[in-house]
Scaffold this motif. Structure first.
Motif, PDB file in Angstrom:
ATOM      1  N   LEU A  81      -1.152 -14.145   2.446  1.00  0.00           N
ATOM      2  CA  LEU A  81      -0.886 -12.585   2.189  1.00  0.00           C
ATOM      3  C   LEU A  81      -2.029 -11.751   1.884  1.00  0.00           C
ATOM      4  O   LEU A  81      -2.262 -10.632   2.511  1.00  0.00           O
ATOM      5  N   ARG A  82      -3.123 -12.237   1.181  1.00  0.00           N
ATOM      6  CA  ARG A  82      -4.554 -11.676   1.244  1.00  0.00           C
ATOM      7  C   ARG A  82      -4.925 -11.114   2.398  1.00  0.00           C
ATOM      8  O   ARG A  82      -5.520 -10.002   2.785  1.00  0.00           O
ATOM      9  N   HIS A  83      -5.036 -12.076   3.343  1.00  0.00           N
ATOM     10  CA  HIS A  83      -5.517 -11.724   4.636  1.00  0.00           C
ATOM     11  C   HIS A  83      -4.420 -10.962   5.657  1.00  0.00           C
ATOM     12  O   HIS A  83      -5.106 -10.194   6.494  1.00  0.00           O
TER      13      HIS A  83
ATOM     14  N   ALA B 183      -7.971   3.015   9.043  1.00  0.00           N
ATOM     15  CA  ALA B 183      -6.926   2.599   9.684  1.00  0.00           C
ATOM     16  C   ALA B 183      -5.422   3.309   9.386  1.00  0.00           C
ATOM     17  O   ALA B 183      -5.401   4.025   8.512  1.00  0.00           O
ATOM     18  N   PRO B 184      -4.456   3.066  10.370  1.00  0.00           N
ATOM     19  CA  PRO B 184      -3.196   3.688  10.230  1.00  0.00           C
ATOM     20  C   PRO B 184      -2.543   3.563   8.752  1.00  0.00           C
ATOM     21  O   PRO B 184      -2.764   2.291   8.269  1.00  0.00           O
ATOM     22  N   ALA B 185      -1.779   4.376   8.179  1.00  0.00           N
ATOM     23  CA  ALA B 185      -1.143   4.143   7.014  1.00  0.00           C
ATOM     24  C   ALA B 185      -0.151   3.038   7.265  1.00  0.00           C
ATOM     25  O   ALA B 185       0.727   3.184   8.039  1.00  0.00           O
ATOM     26  N   MET B 186      -0.344   2.118   6.415  1.00  0.00           N
ATOM     27  CA  MET B 186       0.957   0.846   6.547  1.00  0.00           C
ATOM     28  C   MET B 186       0.970   0.313   5.226  1.00  0.00           C
ATOM     29  O   MET B 186       0.115   0.429   4.475  1.00  0.00           O
ATOM     30  N   PRO B 187       2.086  -0.193   4.785  1.00  0.00           N
ATOM     31  CA  PRO B 187       2.306  -0.783   3.627  1.00  0.00           C
ATOM     32  C   PRO B 187       1.356  -1.848   3.224  1.00  0.00           C
ATOM     33  O   PRO B 187       1.165  -2.729   4.253  1.00  0.00           O
ATOM     34  N   VAL B 188       0.838  -2.189   2.085  1.00  0.00           N
ATOM     35  CA  VAL B 188       0.041  -3.114   1.661  1.00  0.00           C
ATOM     36  C   VAL B 188       0.940  -3.816   0.368  1.00  0.00           C
ATOM     37  O   VAL B 188       1.074  -3.186  -0.530  1.00  0.00           O
ATOM     38  N   MET B 189       1.179  -5.034   0.782  1.00  0.00           N
ATOM     39  CA  MET B 189       2.085  -5.901  -0.330  1.00  0.00           C
ATOM     40  C   MET B 189       1.240  -6.672  -1.331  1.00  0.00           C
ATOM     41  O   MET B 189       0.118  -7.236  -1.113  1.00  0.00           O
ATOM     42  N   ALA B 190       1.420  -6.188  -2.507  1.00  0.00           N
ATOM     43  CA  ALA B 190       0.530  -6.851  -3.799  1.00  0.00           C
ATOM     44  C   ALA B 190       1.185  -8.270  -3.831  1.00  0.00           C
ATOM     45  O   ALA B 190       2.038  -8.594  -3.337  1.00  0.00           O
ATOM     46  N   ASP B 191       0.659  -8.944  -5.008  1.00  0.00           N
ATOM     47  CA  ASP B 191       1.451 -10.100  -5.356  1.00  0.00           C
ATOM     48  C   ASP B 191       2.771 -10.001  -5.429  1.00  0.00           C
ATOM     49  O   ASP B 191       3.288  -9.215  -6.005  1.00  0.00           O
ATOM     50  N   ILE B 192       3.591 -10.797  -4.978  1.00  0.00           N
ATOM     51  CA  ILE B 192       4.806 -10.721  -4.899  1.00  0.00           C
ATOM     52  C   ILE B 192       5.608 -11.934  -5.768  1.00  0.00           C
ATOM     53  O   ILE B 192       5.231 -12.843  -5.656  1.00  0.00           O
ATOM     54  N   GLY B 193       6.676 -11.374  -6.413  1.00  0.00           N
ATOM     55  CA  GLY B 193       7.171 -12.270  -7.380  1.00  0.00           C
ATOM     56  C   GLY B 193       7.907 -13.361  -6.554  1.00  0.00           C
ATOM     57  O   GLY B 193       8.843 -13.141  -5.678  1.00  0.00           O
ATOM     58  N   GLY B 194       7.809 -14.714  -6.981  1.00  0.00           N
ATOM     59  CA  GLY B 194       8.610 -15.705  -6.001  1.00  0.00           C
ATOM     60  C   GLY B 194       7.569 -16.176  -5.201  1.00  0.00           C
ATOM     61  O   GLY B 194       8.146 -17.214  -4.563  1.00  0.00           O
ATOM     62  N   LEU B 195       6.486 -15.726  -4.728  1.00  0.00           N
ATOM     63  CA  LEU B 195       6.018 -16.349  -3.692  1.00  0.00           C
ATOM     64  C   LEU B 195       5.142 -17.605  -4.167  1.00  0.00           C
ATOM     65  O   LEU B 195       4.580 -17.676  -5.197  1.00  0.00           O
ATOM     66  N   PRO B 196       5.218 -18.724  -3.325  1.00  0.00           N
ATOM     67  CA  PRO B 196       4.771 -19.965  -3.967  1.00  0.00           C
ATOM     68  C   PRO B 196       3.288 -19.979  -4.026  1.00  0.00           C
ATOM     69  O   PRO B 196       2.460 -19.477  -3.338  1.00  0.00           O
ATOM     70  N   GLU B 197       2.935 -20.962  -4.877  1.00  0.00           N
ATOM     71  CA  GLU B 197       1.621 -21.166  -5.191  1.00  0.00           C
ATOM     72  C   GLU B 197       0.912 -21.819  -4.031  1.00  0.00           C
ATOM     73  O   GLU B 197       1.564 -22.770  -3.221  1.00  0.00           O
ATOM     74  N   ASP B 198      -0.381 -21.662  -3.825  1.00  0.00           N
ATOM     75  CA  ASP B 198      -1.001 -22.303  -2.769  1.00  0.00           C
ATOM     76  C   ASP B 198      -1.120 -23.616  -3.086  1.00  0.00           C
ATOM     77  O   ASP B 198      -1.234 -24.263  -4.222  1.00  0.00           O
TER      78      ASP B 198
ATOM     79  N   VAL C 149      11.425 -13.004   0.122  1.00  0.00           N
ATOM     80  CA  VAL C 149      11.760 -12.792   1.846  1.00  0.00           C
ATOM     81  C   VAL C 149      11.943 -11.256   1.963  1.00  0.00           C
ATOM     82  O   VAL C 149      11.705 -10.590   2.787  1.00  0.00           O
ATOM     83  N   ALA C 150      12.925 -10.744   1.028  1.00  0.00           N
ATOM     84  CA  ALA C 150      13.476  -9.429   1.238  1.00  0.00           C
ATOM     85  C   ALA C 150      12.591  -8.362   1.137  1.00  0.00           C
ATOM     86  O   ALA C 150      12.429  -7.420   2.271  1.00  0.00           O
ATOM     87  N   ALA C 151      11.364  -8.405   0.315  1.00  0.00           N
ATOM     88  CA  ALA C 151      10.446  -7.579   0.177  1.00  0.00           C
ATOM     89  C   ALA C 151       9.483  -7.624   1.362  1.00  0.00           C
ATOM     90  O   ALA C 151       8.954  -6.589   1.999  1.00  0.00           O
ATOM     91  N   LEU C 152       9.208  -8.875   1.972  1.00  0.00           N
ATOM     92  CA  LEU C 152       8.316  -8.971   3.031  1.00  0.00           C
ATOM     93  C   LEU C 152       8.985  -8.457   4.379  1.00  0.00           C
ATOM     94  O   LEU C 152       8.442  -7.676   5.327  1.00  0.00           O
ATOM     95  N   LEU C 153      10.132  -8.590   4.426  1.00  0.00           N
ATOM     96  CA  LEU C 153      11.049  -8.112   5.325  1.00  0.00           C
ATOM     97  C   LEU C 153      10.935  -6.892   5.670  1.00  0.00           C
ATOM     98  O   LEU C 153      10.918  -6.123   6.811  1.00  0.00           O
ATOM     99  N   GLU C 154      11.488  -6.199   4.356  1.00  0.00           N
ATOM    100  CA  GLU C 154      11.347  -4.656   4.353  1.00  0.00           C
ATOM    101  C   GLU C 154       9.863  -4.084   4.879  1.00  0.00           C
ATOM    102  O   GLU C 154       9.820  -2.937   5.556  1.00  0.00           O
ATOM    103  N   ALA C 155       8.647  -4.774   4.434  1.00  0.00           N
ATOM    104  CA  ALA C 155       7.573  -4.248   4.754  1.00  0.00           C
ATOM    105  C   ALA C 155       7.247  -4.273   6.076  1.00  0.00           C
ATOM    106  O   ALA C 155       6.668  -3.549   6.888  1.00  0.00           O
TER     107      ALA C 155
END
Length: 415
Positions: free
Chosen positions: A95-97, A29-44, A126-132
């Motif tokens: 996020l995992r999906h 697959a093309p190289a793209m950022p993959v976000m690991a667990d992010i601080g502040g992401l709400p629990e399911d 939010v900032a990290a997600l938008l940057e990715a």
């Protein structure tokens, strides 16, 4: 019912085992950022075990499609599962999906997750997600319309955060139709003082001959209609504008618009307005001959709204009419369109509290979605139906779960 169970048995007997090789494609697959667990992401949020099981099957089925040559269909289906996760308040599962999507839709997924967090006041991730998301949008080989789909979502999130200038800057290079989506977002957030200004923006856009722009303008008018519903004069002016703009749209979209306005009226406990919109929708529906893939979903939506508006007998009559149509005519529909036509009737039966018939119709959708000789449409339909059951809180019985599992295991060549 016997025909439905017979078809399910045929599916169970003719699906093979799913090899591990079909779940992954060897093309890189093309190289793209993959976000690991992010601080502040709400629990399911807590979710029933069967709903998690359905979401797992939905994503695995979508991901079974090989990247080459089906990356577009695969990624679109995966994005649909992400939407279900967010609807069910499962941001970490989403996020995992999202990380499993291998094209530009991963960027859109990060932006959608950022919007989910912003809307609920969880601003830390939010900032990290938008940057990715922005990094994916900036890929030099990305087609413009795909870049714009990501960028407009980023701009919408900026607006949700109250960063109007940043939103405008992000959206500066968007196409006119995508920019119109931002106008709709502004309308949804407008207060009394901003009403006239937002209305003027939408009025200017409404003059466009571009149907995509008009659809976004109508969406903006509808958001204002909802937000200012209690203001009788504003509601009337907006209703007139919606009708005028909708005249440029295809008939089935006009029916959907009547139903959307009925939903708004119902949310404001305006039963007479709800029933009036439903009457208009049904009248227009009956004036034309429709392919079942359009007719049945519209009928299911009308029935659900009738039930919610205090007309349970009329709702059931419409659903029973739809069920009779399925039993008599569904085999005339192209195999890859059958489950799409059937699912809304199952959802509607579940919505009015008739589990037995909902189970029958969902079983029909599962079975009819599995008759195509190619695995790609089977994977798509199974994923969609599992998402539908998870979102609507419908628990399949063991026989239906077995059918789902066997169909998933049979997703293999030919695709």
């Amino acid at each position: 019912m016997m025909r439905i169970m017979g078809l399910l048995m045929l599916v169970l007997l003719n699906t093979g085992a799913l090899s591990a090789a079909t779940l992954e494609d060897q093309n890189a697959a093309p190289a793209m950022p993959v976000m690991a667990d992010i601080g502040g992401l709400p629990e399911d949020a807590p979710l029933q075990a069967y709903q998690l099981r359905l979401l797992d099957v939905a994503f695995a089925s979508a991901s079974a499609m090989p990247l080459n040559p089906h990356i577009k269909d695969r990624s679109r289906a995966q994005q649909r599962v992400v939407a279900s996760c967010l609807k069910l308040d499962q941001p970490r599962l989403a996020l995992r999906h999202i990380n499993g999507i291998d094209n530009w839709r991963r960027g859109r997924g990060y932006a959608d997750l950022a919007a989910y967090c912003a809307e609920r006041g969880h601003t830390t991730p939010v900032a990290a997600l938008l940057e990715a998301a922005a990094q994916i949008a900036a890929a030099p080989d990305l087609e413009e319309w795909r870049r714009h789909r990501i960028q407009v979502r980023i701009a919408q999130v900026r607006m949700l955060l109250g960063e109007a200038e940043d939103a405008t800057e992000t959206a500066r290079e968007l196409s006119a139709s995508e920019a119109a989506k931002l106008a709709s977002t502004r309308a949804a957030l407008s207060d009394d003082d901003a009403f006239e200004a937002q209305l003027a923006v939408l009025d200017r856009l409404a003059a466009s001959p571009d149907i995509d722009i008009v659809r976004n303008v109508v969406d903006g008018y509808t958001k204002l209609y909802d937000r200012h519903y209690q203001h009788t004069l504003r509601r009337k002016h907006l209703g007139d504008r919606i009708v005028d703009a909708a005249g440029k749209m295809p008939i089935f979209l006009r029916i959907e618009l009547h139903l959307t306005l009925a939903e708004v009226s119902q949310q404001h406990n305006d039963q007479s307005a709800t029933l009036e919109r439903l009457h208009e929708a049904r009248l227009t529906l009956d004036q034309h001959d429709w392919p079942l893939r359009y007719y049945l979903p519209l009928l299911g939506r009308i029935a659900t709204l009738r039930f919610d508006a205090g007309q349970p007998s009329e709702a059931r009559a419409e659903l029973d009419q739809a069920l009779a149509t399925i039993e008599e005519q569904i085999e005339k529909v192209r195999s890859f369109e059958r489950a799409e036509a059937i699912r809304p009737i199952a959802e509607a039966y579940h919505g009015i509290g008739d589990r037995e018939r909902a189970l029958t119709v969902y079983a029909t959708a599962v079975a009819q979605g599995a008759v195509n000789p190619n695995a790609r449409p089977r994977a798509h339909d199974l994923s969609e139906t599992c998402c539908s059951m998870a979102e609507n809180g419908f628990e399949p019985d063991e026989a239906l779960f077995q059918a789902i599992r066997r169909i998933a295991q049979g997703l293999k060549q030919p695709w």
